[in-house]
Design a protein around this motif. Structure first.
Motif, PDB file in Angstrom:
ATOM      1  N   LEU A 758      42.305  52.689  47.495  1.00 22.86           N
ATOM      2  CA  LEU A 758      42.757  51.625  46.592  1.00 22.86           C
ATOM      3  C   LEU A 758      44.258  51.416  46.745  1.00 22.86           C
ATOM      4  O   LEU A 758      44.732  50.272  46.811  1.00 22.86           O
ATOM      5  CB  LEU A 758      42.422  51.998  45.144  1.00 22.86           C
ATOM      6  N   CYS A 819      39.202  50.417  40.117  1.00 20.65           N
ATOM      7  CA  CYS A 819      38.993  49.749  41.406  1.00 20.65           C
ATOM      8  C   CYS A 819      38.541  48.301  41.206  1.00 20.65           C
ATOM      9  O   CYS A 819      39.016  47.382  41.870  1.00 20.65           O
ATOM     10  CB  CYS A 819      37.965  50.511  42.238  1.00 20.65           C
ATOM     11  N   THR A 822      41.406  46.157  39.597  1.00 19.72           N
ATOM     12  CA  THR A 822      42.425  45.914  40.614  1.00 19.72           C
ATOM     13  C   THR A 822      41.936  44.903  41.645  1.00 19.72           C
ATOM     14  O   THR A 822      42.664  43.982  42.043  1.00 19.72           O
ATOM     15  CB  THR A 822      42.797  47.235  41.326  1.00 19.72           C
ATOM     16  N   TYR A 823      40.695  45.080  42.056  1.00 20.14           N
ATOM     17  CA  TYR A 823      40.151  44.220  43.109  1.00 20.14           C
ATOM     18  C   TYR A 823      40.035  42.773  42.645  1.00 20.14           C
ATOM     19  O   TYR A 823      40.352  41.853  43.408  1.00 20.14           O
ATOM     20  CB  TYR A 823      38.781  44.734  43.553  1.00 20.14           C
ATOM     21  N   TYR A 860      50.375  52.269  42.136  1.00 20.30           N
ATOM     22  CA  TYR A 860      49.277  52.851  42.915  1.00 20.30           C
ATOM     23  C   TYR A 860      49.876  53.812  43.942  1.00 20.30           C
ATOM     24  O   TYR A 860      50.136  53.443  45.091  1.00 20.30           O
ATOM     25  CB  TYR A 860      48.461  51.756  43.606  1.00 20.30           C
TER      26      TYR A 860
END
Length: 1023
Positions: A758, A819, A822-823, A860
């Motif tokens: 990530l 995830c 964020t994606y 991150y």
């Protein structure tokens, strides 16, 4: 109720999609509403408290501009019509596309949309521009920049006038001259009001986050005032002037046209082409020769030309001064054979003495090179072709003939005199008007020009000193080569049409003939201002003269060149001009680098004293999958809306049939469509199209676009959809984060690896967005979700959720949530609809994803190269194991796997046993250190020199049957290899793709031969 719902559904399915493709954007709500009513009237599930919607529904009930209801159950499969409904109107109503000041007021990002033509509908070139620019704009907006993307529409002078003139003739059999200028312009405005917003509505469907409140039209009062001001200033300064010079003339349009509207067609030999105004096709690609008799001599000079009719306007014959064949004729004359004029024989270095006879006919009024020679030698200029393409100023026998009819008549007249030498095939470049398909005629005309010398040199300097940069960088060289020569090429800015900005120049007509006969002109915003100006400039009394405004209009590129500042209200010092000019970036096609980019830079510096932008990002020319130019006659022109909504082959054929193509071209186009789209084009949706367009390296000079790629990304959208459904199922509704992963101790290497991947994704997005390498961003997004997240981590998480370890479950839930959140933000610039739909469900009550914070590397910091390397080995083992099992047709239940490696690797692999079990799900998996025993009857494949995978075959396969199958496979591969090697050996040109096939066949042969050798080493019992 059920019957009612069923009936409405049938009706909608028959007409809904077609309506959806053709209606105005503002009317989409009514279809959405109708479809929603069908959905809410559908039979309900008895065991669910949530509203049920079938997968083809567009939306839950939503009023125009209201936020879409995302509390309804998510359909089982991705459907673009469902996902893309209602969001855009909500974005607009919320004002997300208007600039908002961020915490850091210095962070601004301003970009202008290259104004599309008002006549146009979206084509794939527009779609590429739209997708690329919107991705960049959305990225900046999500990073907290005060972001402004300005839309505009170009009046497209010639193109629009042609459309309306055709309509006028079709409906009333009248020309514009029949109705008069004022009435014709009224009709153009009426046409514009009814058709002019089509492309805007299509861009909205593409999800373009433009600030529509600032949308402008180049013929608006504000823009027109800026155009007039720029002309007057430049004319007063002497940079705009009027003179006679050769122009690209379209006899069909009766106007000069710009270089960009000229298509240079290669003609290899005699070729018949239809030309407007002629009932039969005309022949091009021939060179005719004839003799010029030398005065007071028996000699003759043979000259050749592809345009024999122009010899009627010849004013010299040129030879090279060093050509020994003609030195004795220097200063002599030839006799024009058709009008008895004396024509001088001149010497000029331009002549190639090694080409043909070494003698060249000179027609200054109809050839650019000849014109330059005439200037050097002060030759007379005879204009022999009028505005409509008929002969004038020629012997009586040819007066009034059309130019190509005159070509044949001249040949006959020369032949009668015994001077015609015949014609032969000759390759040539034929200039064709892209608007009218007429053959361009260079004609001497009084036109308005801009002296570009100083402005061009300044445009070079700003690149040399780094104030203006280009991406890709190699365009700097092209910029220099063009602009350093531009100082000798002034820009013709007048057009002989009615639709456009009428030139604000007035001819002074004196009532007496006491003054010079030279034309006097003044420029001004109004006729009243022009009178005052003329009195002062020429010391005239009001009763001594009248004024007549020029009938011509300005080249469309003139107003487009002012666009970056005229859109903000220049010349007035408006708030927007002070705040948003200059812009940060210009993104546009490389094919208009000179016609638009260079002129914006030149006039921006001249008019405002500032560069209009500091960076130029250029994309290449979009071509089809075979590298061919997009052309209606090839049937490879695709409307992006047909990719979004889908279209049948039959409807594609109908589009071609309704075009203005020749019947033969229609058949060719339909065959091309049959070949490329035998099943039509399935509905792919906006997100898939945008993602596909951005997945190409658009910086390449040429981009080969394959529609099948869009279809694959449509499937990828479903992969995202299904991945989200899994996550939502595992974390539950309205999930609240309970773990701080930055401080939490994470034991599982797979969990740490997922966070590392990530972090790597965020890093790559950040780096490649900054360098405008969007194809690398899309590749990273695709690879992460498809390969890392779904293919590995989701499979791993299934085992965790089946366990009784609550701590592990909580950690995995948090990682799944992080995830996914964020994606959705990371992919939003490319897939705004899908990301919004899922983000709103993941983050109930949140603001739009399009204004959420774009993932930044500061947040991150889990990237771990060592973990990535370890998991890469694990994934290689998985890939090879599954490949072996598939090759030998072993099911997972029967597969026994042994991983042989060093003790150190075995220790490392033990940490990943849970992921091995999750990803392989084989009957058994054992780690074997070097020196350990591997059972008999195994096939093996090497991963690295230190790691080998063994798959036990004993008792699981029919030994002899598999051996026979592989031997047949090897024989087939060898036959293919021999055949292609034989072809390559004979071919004069070596085909790179053929060599790739050879390498592939050889590699595959080696693998299967190794299998055969291993199988033969087994005994009869497979040991």
């Amino acid at each position: 109720m059920s019957a009612s719902w069923s009936n409405m559904k049938v009706i909608y399915d028959r007409i809904g999609l077609k309506l959806y493709k053709t209606i105005a954007f503002k009317d989409i709500y009514h279809i959405v509403k109708f479809r929603s009513y069908c959905a809410t009237s559908a039979p309900q599930s008895a065991d669910s408290g949530k509203k049920q919607y079938i997968a083809t529904d567009y939306t839950c009930p939503t009023a125009p501009g209201d936020k879409k209801d995302t509390t309804c159950e998510l359909p089982a499969a991705y459907n673009p019509q469902y996902v893309e409904a209602a969001w855009y109107e909500w974005w607009m109503k919320q004002g997300y596309f208007s600039p908002k000041e961020g915490v850091d007021k210095s962070k601004k990002f301003v970009i202008c949309l290259p104004p599309p033509n008002v006549t146009g509908t979206l084509h794939l070139g527009h779609a590429l521009t739209c997708a690329v620019q919107d991705a960049i704009v959305r990225w900046h907006r999500m990073r907290g920049y005060e972001t402004l993307w300005i839309p505009g529409c170009d009046h497209a002078g010639i193109a629009t006038q042609v459309v309306v003139e055709k309509q006028l003739w079709k409906e009333e059999k009248k020309t514009r001259h029949d109705v008069g200028r004022e009435e014709f312009l009224r009709r153009v405005w009426k046409w514009k009001e009814s058709k002019g917003d089509t492309i805007y509505e299509q861009m909205k469907k593409m999800g373009a986050s433009l600030d529509w409140e600032r949308a402008c039209f180049t013929m608006d009062k504000k823009m027109s005032a800026a155009v007039a001001e720029a002309f007057v200033r430049l004319h007063d300064e002497g940079l705009i002037y009027r003179c006679d010079r050769l122009v690209n003339w379209s006899c069909e349009l009766k106007s000069a046209i710009s270089d960009i509207e000229v298509e240079n067609v290669d003609v290899k030999g005699p070729t018949r082409l239809y030309v407007p105004g002629y009932s039969k096709p005309q022949v091009f690609g021939e060179m005719a020769s004839f003799d010029y008799p030398v005065l007071n001599s028996d000699e003759k000079i043979t000259v050749s030309t592809t345009r024999l009719e122009t010899m009627l306007g010849d004013t010299a014959v040129a030879v090279h001064p060093e050509d020994p064949r003609y030195k004795h004729l220097h200063g002599q004359f030839v006799q024009h054979p058709l009008d008895d004029r004396r024509i001088p024989i001149i010497c000029d270095d331009y002549v190639d003495m090694n080409f043909g006879t070494g003698a060249v006919k000179i027609t200054p009024a109809h050839d650019n090179n000849d014109y330059n020679i005439s200037v050097r030698h002060k030759l007379p200029l005879i204009n022999i072709i009028n505005d409509t393409g008929e002969m004038e100023n020629v012997p009586e026998a040819f007066i009034g003939l059309k130019r190509f009819d005159a070509r044949r008549a001249v040949a006959k007249a020369l032949d009668k005199k015994g001077l015609y030498k015949g014609r032969k095939p000759h390759s040539m470049v034929l200039p064709i008007c892209s608007r009218s398909k007429d053959v361009i005629e260079p004609i001497l005309k009084a036109q308005w020009y801009i002296n570009c010398e100083d402005m061009a040199l300044n445009a070079v300097k700003v690149v040399e000193n780094g104030d203006l940069t280009f991406t890709p960088d190699y365009y700097k060289k092209i910029w220099y080569e063009f602009l350093k020569d531009e100082k000798s090429r002034d820009w013709c800015i007048s057009r002989q049409i009615w639709w456009g900005h009428r030139i604000p120049a007035y001819k002074v007509i004196q009532k007496t003939n006491q003054r010079t006969s030279d034309e006097l002109w003044v420029s001004a915003h109004t006729e009243h201002d022009a009178y005052i100006k003329a009195e002062k400039l020429f010391s005239l009394n009001p009763n001594e003269f009248t004024l007549q405004q020029d009938e011509d209009v300005l080249d469309t590129w003139f107003s487009s060149a002012l666009f970056p500042f005229s859109v903000h209200g220049w010349p007035n010092q408006t708030t927007d001009l002070l705040k948003f000019y200059p812009s940060n970036l210009l993104e546009t096609g490389s094919d208009i680098i000179f016609y638009w980019v260079a002129r914006m830079v030149m006039l921006g510096q001249k008019m405002t004293g500032q560069l209009p932008f500091s960076k130029v990002l250029l994309h290449g020319i979009l071509r089809d999958a075979q590298g061919r130019k997009m052309s209606k006659s090839l049937g490879n022109v695709i409307d992006p809306m047909d990719v979004v909504h889908g279209i049948s082959l039959n409807d594609l054929n109908k589009q071609v049939e309704q075009s203005n193509l020749d019947p033969k071209e229609v058949e060719v186009a339909k065959k091309g469509q049959q070949k490329d789209f035998p099943e039509g084009i399935p509905a792919c949706g906006t997100d898939a199209l945008r993602f596909a367009l951005c997945s190409y390296n658009f910086k390449d000079p040429e981009i080969n676009m394959n529609i099948s790629h869009v279809q694959s990304y449509r499937n990828f959208c479903n992969k995202i959809w299904q991945g989200y459904r899994f996550v939502a199922d595992k974390i539950g509704d309205e999930y609240k984060s309970t773990i701080d992963l930055k401080t939490h101790t994470i034991k599982s290497p797979v969990n740490r690896w997922m966070l590392s991947r990530l972090s790597h994704l965020v890093l790559k997005c950040e780096e490649n967005f900054a360098s405008y390498d969007l194809h690398h961003v899309t590749q990273s997004l695709y690879s992460f979700w498809f390969t890392d997240f779904c293919d590995v981590y989701l499979e791993f998480s299934k085992q965790v959720f089946q366990s009784e370890d609550d701590d592990s479950k909580s950690t995995v839930q948090e990682i799944l949530y992080l995830c996914t959140s964020t994606y959705m933000r990371a992919i939003s610039p490319f897939m705004p609809y899908l990301s919004e739909e899922l983000y709103q469900r993941l983050e109930p009550g949140a603001d739009s994803v399009c204004v959420a914070q774009y993932p930044a590397t500061d947040n991150y910091r889990w990237y771990n190269e060592e973990l990535d390397r370890e998991m890469e080995v694990v994934r290689d083992i998985r890939r090879v194991t599954l490949s072996l099992a598939q090759t030998f047709n072993l099911t997972k239940k029967h597969a026994e796997v042994y991983i042989q490696s060093s003790p150190a690797h075995c220790d490392m692999f033990r940490q990943y046993m849970t992921v091995f079990n999750a990803l392989l799900r084989v009957k058994s998996l054992q780690l074997v250190s070097d020196g350990g025993s591997i059972p008999l009857g195994c096939i093996h494949r090497e991963i690295t020199p230190e790691i080998t995978v063994h798959l036990k075959l004993q008792g699981s396969i029919d030994h002899s049957a598999v051996l026979e199958k592989f031997e047949k496979k090897v024989a087939s591969l060898q036959k293919k290899l021999d055949g292609i090697e034989k072809k390559v050996g004979k071919a004069a040109d070596k085909d790179k793709s053929a060599y790739k096939k050879i390498d592939s066949y050889r590699s595959e042969l080696e693998v299967f031969q190794n299998y055969i050798d291993t199988l033969k080493s087994f005994d009869e019992n497979g040991r």
